[in-house]
Write a protein that holds these residues in place. Sequence first.
Motif, mmCIF file in Angstrom:
data_model
loop_
_atom_site.group_PDB
_atom_site.id
_atom_site.type_symbol
_atom_site.label_atom_id
_atom_site.label_comp_id
_atom_site.label_asym_id
_atom_site.label_seq_id
_atom_site.Cartn_x
_atom_site.Cartn_y
_atom_site.Cartn_z
ATOM 1 N N LEU A 21 5.398 9.183 4.357
ATOM 2 C CA LEU A 21 4.671 10.433 4.094
ATOM 3 C C LEU A 21 4.454 11.156 5.418
ATOM 4 C CD1 LEU A 21 1.745 9.675 1.603
ATOM 5 C CD2 LEU A 21 3.943 10.765 1.137
ATOM 6 N N THR A 46 -0.556 1.857 18.060
ATOM 7 C CA THR A 46 0.100 0.819 17.254
ATOM 8 C C THR A 46 -0.234 0.993 15.767
ATOM 9 O OG1 THR A 46 0.374 -1.560 16.978
ATOM 10 C CG2 THR A 46 -1.818 -0.863 17.603
ATOM 11 N N GLY A 47 0.754 0.735 14.933
ATOM 12 C CA GLY A 47 0.536 0.737 13.488
ATOM 13 C C GLY A 47 0.345 2.098 12.852
ATOM 14 N N LYS A 50 5.307 4.807 13.516
ATOM 15 C CA LYS A 50 6.468 5.209 14.326
ATOM 16 C C LYS A 50 7.752 4.550 13.810
ATOM 17 C CE LYS A 50 4.502 3.764 18.189
ATOM 18 N NZ LYS A 50 3.182 3.347 17.687
ATOM 19 N N THR A 51 7.699 3.239 13.623
ATOM 20 C CA THR A 51 8.903 2.526 13.171
ATOM 21 C C THR A 51 9.312 2.998 11.782
ATOM 22 O OG1 THR A 51 8.388 0.599 14.519
ATOM 23 C CG2 THR A 51 9.822 0.227 12.633
ATOM 24 N N GLU A 193 1.507 1.051 -0.418
ATOM 25 C CA GLU A 193 2.058 -0.131 0.254
ATOM 26 C C GLU A 193 1.427 -1.442 -0.218
ATOM 27 O OE1 GLU A 193 4.518 0.117 3.372
ATOM 28 O OE2 GLU A 193 4.848 1.510 1.737
HETATM 29 N N1 LIG Z 1 3.385 8.059 7.354
HETATM 30 C C1 LIG Z 1 3.597 6.880 6.756
HETATM 31 N N2 LIG Z 1 4.266 6.797 5.590
HETATM 32 C C2 LIG Z 1 4.451 5.601 5.004
HETATM 33 N N3 LIG Z 1 4.003 4.423 5.486
HETATM 34 C C3 LIG Z 1 3.333 4.449 6.635
HETATM 35 C C4 LIG Z 1 3.107 5.653 7.335
HETATM 36 N N4 LIG Z 1 2.393 5.367 8.454
HETATM 37 C C5 LIG Z 1 2.194 4.044 8.448
HETATM 38 N N5 LIG Z 1 2.760 3.478 7.360
HETATM 39 C C6 LIG Z 1 2.658 2.059 7.004
HETATM 40 O O1 LIG Z 1 2.038 1.414 8.092
HETATM 41 C C7 LIG Z 1 2.827 0.296 8.535
HETATM 42 C C8 LIG Z 1 2.783 0.254 10.036
HETATM 43 O O2 LIG Z 1 3.563 1.325 10.560
HETATM 44 P P1 LIG Z 1 4.696 1.094 11.678
HETATM 45 O O3 LIG Z 1 5.146 -0.324 11.685
HETATM 46 O O4 LIG Z 1 5.705 2.157 11.466
HETATM 47 O O5 LIG Z 1 3.815 1.376 12.967
HETATM 48 P P2 LIG Z 1 4.253 1.587 14.482
HETATM 49 O O6 LIG Z 1 3.684 2.892 14.898
HETATM 50 O O7 LIG Z 1 5.707 1.361 14.623
HETATM 51 O O8 LIG Z 1 3.450 0.428 15.208
HETATM 52 P P3 LIG Z 1 3.805 -0.381 16.569
HETATM 53 O O9 LIG Z 1 3.525 0.565 17.708
HETATM 54 O O10 LIG Z 1 2.821 -1.526 16.560
HETATM 55 O O11 LIG Z 1 5.219 -0.824 16.470
HETATM 56 C C9 LIG Z 1 4.211 0.536 7.963
HETATM 57 O O12 LIG Z 1 4.850 -0.679 7.684
HETATM 58 C C10 LIG Z 1 3.933 1.313 6.704
HETATM 59 O O13 LIG Z 1 3.627 0.390 5.671
#
Ligand SMILES: Nc1ncnc2c1ncn2[C@@H]1O[C@H](COP(=O)(O)OP(=O)(O)OP(=O)(O)O)[C@@H](O)[C@H]1O
Length: 272
Positions: A21, A46-47, A50-51, A193
């Motif tokens: 989203l 974090t979290g 981004k990924t 989720e």
């Molecule tokens: N905008 C979004 N849409 C859908 N799911 C999301 C979104 N933002 C976060 N999430 C959910 O939150 C979880 C954590 O996000 P993600 O792993 O992408 O974080 P990150 O920014 O990569 O963290 P890190 O810096 O620790 O690697 C995802 O697995 C997903 O379930």
Amino acid sequence: MTVQETLSTAVKSLTDEPFYLPSGDEIAIFEQCHTRKLAVMLKGPTGCGKTRFVEYMAWRLGRPLITVACHDDLTASDLIGRYLIRHDGTVWQDGPLTRAVREGAICYLDEVVEARQDTIVVLHALTDYRRILPIDKTGEQLAAAPGFQLVVSYNPGYQRMLKDLKPSTRQRFVAMDLDFPSLDTEVHIVAHESGVDNATAHGLVSLAQRIRLLGDRGLAEVPSTRLLIAAAQLIHSGISIRSACYSAIVAPLSDDESMLSAMRDLVDATFV
Ligand SMILES: Nc1ncnc2c1ncn2[C@@H]1O[C@H](COP(=O)(O)OP(=O)(O)OP(=O)(O)O)[C@@H](O)[C@H]1O
Ligand SMILES: [Mg+2]
């Protein structure tokens, strides 16, 4: 989805649409960067997604995604490749960056600031008009295939007195700030989720927003969307709301007894 994983590298061909989203115009900006062959830097705690965002964009653009988790032992050879000695001679093996450059994949360097400066420098010729990867060991000057795009992530929140990206590196990227989503968006994400209902997800996000305010009062780590999803998953599998919040949201964030008790009070006030 086919996934091939080694310790710090994952290669994904995303066939199913990842759930993502958006919070703003990040999808359009990323798409334009891809078209214009501009490298992207994702900034955010974090979290915060981004990924997931990169996975979604790789799927949307129909590109394979090669992810490398950066760390301070990562060498340029780890990214570019090396000669392997085998019983029948030596063979060259592409590293993840070289593979992405050849295949026209999206190469995602997670936590790029962790990598050493001499490793980061190999990105320079790839991220300007040249779009080439010089491979010293083979004498090759590899031109990037059309779909190749470099994406790095960077968490500016951490205290990094010694480690930062040099301006000559930073200014090769279009940077996007991804922060925690708005209340409604985050409620939707947590419900989707984990499977909990909207009211429960709303409670968890409201709690997170209150705890995030403690960031100004000395709490070093604030709860991410990821932590809320973990709590919601526990609740969905039958753990009581309070226990789930204590163990999945409060306890991971701090070891300081006064901070822990302030957060537990917020849990009790949110879920009366
Ligand atoms: N905008 C979004 N849409 C859908 N799911 C999301 C979104 N933002 C976060 N999430 C959910 O939150 C979880 C954590 O996000 P993600 O792993 O992408 O974080 P990150 O920014 O990569 O963290 P890190 O810096 O620790 O690697 C995802 O697995 C997903 O379930
Ligand atoms: Mg990540």
